[in-house]
Design a protein around this motif. Structure first.
Motif, PDB file in Angstrom:
ATOM      1  N   HIS A  74       0.781  -1.263   0.155  1.00  0.00           N
ATOM      2  CA  HIS A  74      -0.180   0.063  -0.002  1.00  0.00           C
ATOM      3  C   HIS A  74       1.027   1.192   0.002  1.00  0.00           C
ATOM      4  O   HIS A  74       1.972   1.194   0.068  1.00  0.00           O
ATOM      5  CB  HIS A  74      -0.803  -0.051   1.179  1.00  0.00           C
ATOM      6  CG  HIS A  74      -2.055  -1.227   1.276  1.00  0.00           C
ATOM      7  ND1 HIS A  74      -3.009  -1.032   0.103  1.00  0.00           N
ATOM      8  CD2 HIS A  74      -2.410  -2.124   2.169  1.00  0.00           C
ATOM      9  CE1 HIS A  74      -3.767  -2.186   0.248  1.00  0.00           C
ATOM     10  NE2 HIS A  74      -3.554  -2.620   1.498  1.00  0.00           N
ATOM     11  N   TRP A  76       1.784   5.173   1.436  1.00  0.00           N
ATOM     12  CA  TRP A  76       1.953   6.066   2.593  1.00  0.00           C
ATOM     13  C   TRP A  76       2.307   7.414   2.298  1.00  0.00           C
ATOM     14  O   TRP A  76       3.123   7.652   1.438  1.00  0.00           O
ATOM     15  CB  TRP A  76       3.021   5.316   3.502  1.00  0.00           C
ATOM     16  CG  TRP A  76       4.217   5.160   2.957  1.00  0.00           C
ATOM     17  CD1 TRP A  76       5.341   6.127   3.151  1.00  0.00           C
ATOM     18  CD2 TRP A  76       4.564   4.242   2.127  1.00  0.00           C
ATOM     19  NE1 TRP A  76       6.279   5.743   2.435  1.00  0.00           N
ATOM     20  CE2 TRP A  76       5.919   4.361   1.626  1.00  0.00           C
ATOM     21  CE3 TRP A  76       4.046   2.872   1.361  1.00  0.00           C
ATOM     22  CZ2 TRP A  76       6.700   3.455   0.765  1.00  0.00           C
ATOM     23  CZ3 TRP A  76       4.797   2.183   0.732  1.00  0.00           C
ATOM     24  CH2 TRP A  76       6.084   2.524   0.416  1.00  0.00           C
ATOM     25  N   SER A  87       0.237   2.833   5.617  1.00  0.00           N
ATOM     26  CA  SER A  87      -1.509   3.441   5.512  1.00  0.00           C
ATOM     27  C   SER A  87      -2.247   2.406   6.331  1.00  0.00           C
ATOM     28  O   SER A  87      -1.868   1.225   6.676  1.00  0.00           O
ATOM     29  CB  SER A  87      -1.877   3.188   3.938  1.00  0.00           C
ATOM     30  OG  SER A  87      -1.002   4.163   3.177  1.00  0.00           O
ATOM     31  N   GLN A  88      -3.350   3.121   6.727  1.00  0.00           N
ATOM     32  CA  GLN A  88      -4.344   2.150   7.450  1.00  0.00           C
ATOM     33  C   GLN A  88      -5.609   2.150   6.974  1.00  0.00           C
ATOM     34  O   GLN A  88      -5.911   3.105   6.393  1.00  0.00           O
ATOM     35  CB  GLN A  88      -4.114   2.635   8.964  1.00  0.00           C
ATOM     36  CG  GLN A  88      -2.916   2.737   9.682  1.00  0.00           C
ATOM     37  CD  GLN A  88      -2.689   1.037  10.124  1.00  0.00           C
ATOM     38  OE1 GLN A  88      -3.386   0.348  10.275  1.00  0.00           O
ATOM     39  NE2 GLN A  88      -1.442   0.855   9.966  1.00  0.00           N
ATOM     40  N   PRO A  89      -6.329   1.247   7.008  1.00  0.00           N
ATOM     41  CA  PRO A  89      -7.593   1.142   6.362  1.00  0.00           C
ATOM     42  C   PRO A  89      -8.455   2.356   7.079  1.00  0.00           C
ATOM     43  O   PRO A  89      -8.681   2.558   8.126  1.00  0.00           O
ATOM     44  CB  PRO A  89      -8.065  -0.194   6.544  1.00  0.00           C
ATOM     45  CG  PRO A  89      -7.019  -0.942   6.760  1.00  0.00           C
ATOM     46  CD  PRO A  89      -6.089  -0.278   7.338  1.00  0.00           C
ATOM     47  N   CYS A  94      -8.234   4.440  10.702  1.00  0.00           N
ATOM     48  CA  CYS A  94      -8.180   5.594  10.100  1.00  0.00           C
ATOM     49  C   CYS A  94      -9.372   5.996   9.802  1.00  0.00           C
ATOM     50  O   CYS A  94     -10.065   6.388   8.630  1.00  0.00           O
ATOM     51  CB  CYS A  94      -7.324   5.548   8.684  1.00  0.00           C
ATOM     52  SG  CYS A  94      -6.558   7.169   8.126  1.00  0.00           S
ATOM     53  N   TYR A 182      -7.652   3.870   2.205  1.00  0.00           N
ATOM     54  CA  TYR A 182      -6.511   4.037   3.097  1.00  0.00           C
ATOM     55  C   TYR A 182      -6.177   5.314   3.217  1.00  0.00           C
ATOM     56  O   TYR A 182      -6.440   6.186   2.473  1.00  0.00           O
ATOM     57  CB  TYR A 182      -5.411   3.044   2.388  1.00  0.00           C
ATOM     58  CG  TYR A 182      -5.526   1.539   2.271  1.00  0.00           C
ATOM     59  CD1 TYR A 182      -5.168   0.817   3.260  1.00  0.00           C
ATOM     60  CD2 TYR A 182      -6.423   1.063   1.223  1.00  0.00           C
ATOM     61  CE1 TYR A 182      -5.285  -0.425   3.201  1.00  0.00           C
ATOM     62  CE2 TYR A 182      -6.551  -0.116   1.239  1.00  0.00           C
ATOM     63  CZ  TYR A 182      -6.085  -0.869   2.109  1.00  0.00           C
ATOM     64  OH  TYR A 182      -6.156  -2.264   1.974  1.00  0.00           O
TER      65      TYR A 182
END
Length: 279
Positions: A74, A76, A87-89, A94, A182
């Motif tokens: 992913h 960032w 990155s965070q979902p 997030c 994300y």
């Protein structure tokens, strides 16, 4: 460590007892312990690939494998510095932002009305990147964030950049990066530019006013001969000057200000008037 992180270790130049080259691969996955302070890794074991390759061929294979791993990752945010790496979902941590942690970096200082370069990792060929801004303290839901840049089409450039000129009011903000579901968030502070010739504080410069250590965001102001005469606060856009100087915009100017002179003149006039009356 990112709970979705998977790592690969490539042993490129192993040789066995018969002097035949081989590539050894070890994969591992992070697993979170019940103790929040402990994060461990779980190995999937060792696999030996292509035992008879020469060294040049092995390097080519490893680079190809690394490229495959990178494409599947992913994206960032890189600049401004995010609260977390990776990155965070958006549907998990997030929503709308990943949380501030004890090891989160300090806010990024950004000068207003000056072109700023935003940078992020770009591993996607489809979709769009969007960037949002919300005032600190008014950033609890997605509706608080206003789109400032985007959409920017994904094209797998490494790294990806775009520019933006912040013209919002001075103060603390939350900057939000988003691709699909994300995101990363970063804490930023919008500041005013320091006057020409001012010395940026780095935690070792002392104020000529009260002898305190000046931190990031403060600038030492000097006279023409290099004598420290004041401090510029980029967070408020104001100057504070030593005795004998007055603030004029973001600088310190020798002498009294017009307002101070007017007050002094009024006081002298009042004293003179009282003297006439008593006489």
């Amino acid at each position: 460590m990112d709970p979705h992180f998977i790592g690969l270790i490539f042993s490129v130049f192993n040789n066995d007892s018969s002097m035949k080259g081989r590539i050894q691969v070890i994969a591992f996955q992070s697993i979170e312990s019940t103790n929040e302070a402990v994060v461990s890794t779980q190995s999937t074991g060792s696999i030996v690939l292509f035992p008879s390759l020469n060294n040049n061929m092995k390097v080519s294979v490893v680079l190809l494998l690394l490229a495959v791993v990178a494409v599947s990752a992913h994206d960032w945010l890189v600049i401004p510095t995010p609260r977390m790496t990776g990155s965070q979902p958006a549907t998990q941590q997030c929503a709308p932002c990943d949380p501030v942690r004890s090891d989160s970096p300090p806010p990024t200082l950004i000068t207003r009305n000056k072109v700023f370069t935003i940078e992020w990792g770009n591993n996607h060929k489809t979709g769009n990147y969007n960037f949002y801004l919300a005032k600190k303290g008014n950033d609890s839901v997605l509706a608080d964030f206003k789109l400032i840049v985007g959409p920017v089409a994904a094209d797998q450039n490494q790294p990806e950049t775009t520019t933006y000129t912040f013209s919002q009011a001075l103060g603390n903000y939350t900057f939000r990066y988003n691709w699909d579901s994300y995101c990363n968030c970063a804490d930023i502070i919008l500041t005013d530019p320091a006057p020409t010739g001012a010395t940026a504080a780095n935690g070792s410069v002392k104020s000529p006013i009260d002898n305190t250590i000046l931190q990031q965001g403060y600038y030492l102001l000097k006279s023409d001969d290099g004598t420290p005469v004041g401090v510029f606060n980029s967070y408020t856009g104001t100057a504070n000057c030593v005795s004998g100087y007055h603030a004029s915009g973001n600088a310190c100017v020798e002498g009294s200000s017009a307002a101070s002179t007017a007050v002094l003149s009024a006081a002298l006039f009042a004293v003179a008037a009282v003297g006439v009356i008593l006489a």
